[in-house]
Design an enzyme around this catalytic site. Structure first.
Site, PDB file in Angstrom:
ATOM      1  N   CYS A  77       0.847  -1.200   0.000  1.00  0.00           N
ATOM      2  CA  CYS A  77       0.000   0.000   0.000  1.00  0.00           C
ATOM      3  C   CYS A  77       0.888   1.260   0.000  1.00  0.00           C
ATOM      4  O   CYS A  77       1.627   1.496  -0.943  1.00  0.00           O
ATOM      5  CB  CYS A  77      -0.988  -0.046   1.164  1.00  0.00           C
ATOM      6  SG  CYS A  77      -2.339   1.150   1.010  1.00  0.00           S
ATOM      7  N   HIS A 175      -3.901  -5.029  -0.284  1.00  0.00           N
ATOM      8  CA  HIS A 175      -3.492  -5.565   1.017  1.00  0.00           C
ATOM      9  C   HIS A 175      -3.555  -7.088   0.969  1.00  0.00           C
ATOM     10  O   HIS A 175      -4.626  -7.664   1.150  1.00  0.00           O
ATOM     11  CB  HIS A 175      -4.411  -5.037   2.124  1.00  0.00           C
ATOM     12  CG  HIS A 175      -4.178  -3.609   2.444  1.00  0.00           C
ATOM     13  ND1 HIS A 175      -3.225  -3.197   3.344  1.00  0.00           N
ATOM     14  CD2 HIS A 175      -4.749  -2.479   1.965  1.00  0.00           C
ATOM     15  CE1 HIS A 175      -3.221  -1.874   3.416  1.00  0.00           C
ATOM     16  NE2 HIS A 175      -4.138  -1.421   2.582  1.00  0.00           N
ATOM     17  N   GLU A 177      -2.600  -9.168   3.098  1.00  0.00           N
ATOM     18  CA  GLU A 177      -2.969  -9.699   4.417  1.00  0.00           C
ATOM     19  C   GLU A 177      -4.473  -9.652   4.674  1.00  0.00           C
ATOM     20  O   GLU A 177      -4.974 -10.257   5.610  1.00  0.00           O
ATOM     21  CB  GLU A 177      -2.197  -8.960   5.529  1.00  0.00           C
ATOM     22  CG  GLU A 177      -2.690  -7.573   5.867  1.00  0.00           C
ATOM     23  CD  GLU A 177      -2.296  -6.459   4.898  1.00  0.00           C
ATOM     24  OE1 GLU A 177      -2.609  -5.295   5.198  1.00  0.00           O
ATOM     25  OE2 GLU A 177      -1.677  -6.738   3.846  1.00  0.00           O
TER      26      GLU A 177
END
Length: 193
Positions: A77, A175, A177
């Site tokens: 990001c 993202h 994750e």
């Protein structure tokens, strides 16, 4: 494997740590140059405003260290955006690893872009086992222009770089994750580079 997440006060660090823990790897948080240099792999996260984040990097000397790293580095990001030449956010000079600039989305679209969007034109081992057109989770108001270092493309009114690669540096706008099984595969691929 020594995995270090660069801790400079501008990251959603806990969710990244948990994602790697699910893959069986303990990620250490550090802003100590010796620990970063000794790592096998490095995560450069970032959430927040670019000029403040860059100021924090300068205060710790990490702005000089990061571009010189030789091991695989993954910017996530804002971390990816700071690896570029320049961002319109706060008119901020970046670290200059990726030869592209960060622009603000036009007012023709809802800003920030929040939610799931596809990644296409995949061109890196970072995307091994991932199909063109898979969905990733994104939250951002600024985007990287398409360049020769683009390794995935996303469309939000127009095409932009959702991932970049140059030498040992990788960057993803999404993202991983927070992107379910597909995002986890990106992190697994990064560990296997």
């Amino acid at each position: 494997m020594k995995l270090v997440i660069i801790d400079y006060g501008a990251g959603n660090i806990k969710s990244i740590q948990f994602a790697f823990k699910r893959l069986g790897v303990e990620a250490k948080l550090s802003n100590i140059p010796e620990e970063i240099l000794a790592a096998d792999k490095i995560i450069f996260p970032g959430v927040g405003e670019a000029s403040n984040a860059m100021q924090k990097l300068k205060e710790s000397g990490l702005d000089v260290l990061i571009p010189k790293l030789k091991q695989p580095v993954l910017g996530i990001c804002l971390g990816m955006q700071l690896l570029c030449n320049h961002t319109e956010e706060g008119d901020t000079k970046g670290l200059g690893v990726f030869n592209t600039n960060i622009k603000r989305f036009s007012n023709k679209v809802k800003v920030p872009q929040i939610g799931w969007n596809t990644i296409t034109n995949l061109k890196s081992m970072l995307f091994n086992g991932i199909s063109d057109g898979e969905y990733m989770y994104l939250v951002h108001s600024y985007y990287a222009e398409i360049c020769k270092e683009t390794i995935s493309v996303t469309n939000y009114n127009y095409n932009y770089s959702s991932a970049l690669q140059k030498d040992n540096f990788y960057g993803v706008q999404f993202h991983p994750e927070k992107s379910s099984i597909v995002g986890e595969q990106v992190l697994k691929n990064f560990l296997e580079l």
